[in-house]
Design a protein around this motif. Structure first.
Motif, PDB file in Angstrom:
ATOM      1  N   UNK A  12       0.854  -1.188   0.000  1.00 32.74           N
ATOM      2  CA  UNK A  12       0.000   0.000   0.000  1.00 32.74           C
ATOM      3  C   UNK A  12       0.888   1.234   0.000  1.00 32.74           C
ATOM      4  N   UNK A  13       0.414   2.295  -0.594  1.00 24.70           N
ATOM      5  CA  UNK A  13       1.179   3.539  -0.644  1.00 24.70           C
ATOM      6  C   UNK A  13       1.065   4.295   0.683  1.00 24.70           C
ATOM      7  N   UNK A  14       2.052   5.099   0.999  1.00 21.54           N
ATOM      8  CA  UNK A  14       1.963   5.928   2.210  1.00 21.54           C
ATOM      9  C   UNK A  14       0.689   6.767   2.212  1.00 21.54           C
ATOM     10  N   UNK A  15       0.046   6.816   3.375  1.00 19.44           N
ATOM     11  CA  UNK A  15      -1.222   7.523   3.494  1.00 19.44           C
ATOM     12  C   UNK A  15      -2.432   6.660   3.221  1.00 19.44           C
ATOM     13  N   UNK A  65      -1.836   4.949  17.696  1.00 19.48           N
ATOM     14  CA  UNK A  65      -3.043   5.549  18.256  1.00 19.48           C
ATOM     15  C   UNK A  65      -3.660   6.548  17.290  1.00 19.48           C
ATOM     16  N   UNK A  66      -4.964   6.422  17.113  1.00 21.98           N
ATOM     17  CA  UNK A  66      -5.668   7.298  16.191  1.00 21.98           C
ATOM     18  C   UNK A  66      -5.609   6.850  14.750  1.00 21.98           C
ATOM     19  N   UNK A  85      -3.907   5.855   7.374  1.00 22.00           N
ATOM     20  CA  UNK A  85      -2.760   6.785   7.369  1.00 22.00           C
ATOM     21  C   UNK A  85      -1.439   6.036   7.531  1.00 22.00           C
ATOM     22  N   UNK A  86      -1.280   5.013   6.759  1.00 21.74           N
ATOM     23  CA  UNK A  86      -0.094   4.162   6.867  1.00 21.74           C
ATOM     24  C   UNK A  86       1.170   4.902   6.443  1.00 21.74           C
ATOM     25  N   UNK A 122       3.454  -4.035   3.519  1.00 22.24           N
ATOM     26  CA  UNK A 122       4.526  -3.180   3.016  1.00 22.24           C
ATOM     27  C   UNK A 122       3.945  -1.843   2.603  1.00 22.24           C
ATOM     28  N   UNK A 123       4.493  -0.777   3.193  1.00 20.83           N
ATOM     29  CA  UNK A 123       4.036   0.576   2.872  1.00 20.83           C
ATOM     30  C   UNK A 123       5.157   1.272   2.106  1.00 20.83           C
ATOM     31  N   UNK A 124       4.898   1.504   0.834  1.00 18.57           N
ATOM     32  CA  UNK A 124       5.948   2.065  -0.018  1.00 18.57           C
ATOM     33  C   UNK A 124       5.330   2.713  -1.244  1.00 18.57           C
ATOM     34  N   UNK A 125       5.996   3.753  -1.736  1.00 22.98           N
ATOM     35  CA  UNK A 125       5.543   4.395  -2.961  1.00 22.98           C
ATOM     36  C   UNK A 125       6.269   3.815  -4.172  1.00 22.98           C
TER      37      UNK A 125
END
Length: 125
Positions: A12-15, A65-66, A85-86, A122-125
């Motif tokens: 997934x992409x950041x955010x 959190x949040x 909001x990853x 995995x969080x990456x653009x």
């Protein structure tokens, strides 16, 4: 046979957002303390978010959190982790876990009895 089976990981992409699922068999999640944990390369496994047996207390790591929400569906005997909001810092293998015992308001891996197989996020653009 008591078993936890995870699904829903991926890239997934950041955010972005992702929802992990963890289906239980052989025992009712309603009567267990449950939680999600993660382990990044070279780091120890850490507690992300847990719920106590009665469902009255949620314990979350400060870093999520949040942004992360744990829930369970009694009709499906399944727990979920909604992640919003990853960031790249959330990249890890994520594990679901459960225990029939109390967790004393602490989301710690040594308190858990049963574990899922893990799913990569995995969080990456």
């Amino acid at each position: 046979q008591l078993q936890l089976v995870e699904s829903g990981g991926g890239l997934v992409q950041p955010g972005g957002s992702l929802r992990l699922s963890c289906a239980a068999s052989g025992f009712p999640l309603d009567y267990y303390a449950i939680g999600w944990f993660r382990q990044a390369p070279g780091k120890e496994r850490e507690g992300v978010v847990c719920i106590n047996k009665s469902g009255t207390s949620t314990i979350s790591a400060d870093s999520v959190k949040g942004r992360f929400t744990i829930s369970r569906d009694s009709t499906k005997n399944t727990m979920f982790l909604q992640m919003d909001s990853l960031t790249p810092g959330d990249t890890a293998v994520y594990y679901c876990a459960a225990t029939p015992f109390g967790i004393d308001s602490a989301c710690e891996s040594h308190r858990m009895e049963y574990w899922g197989q893990g799913t990569q996020v995995t969080v990456s653009s």
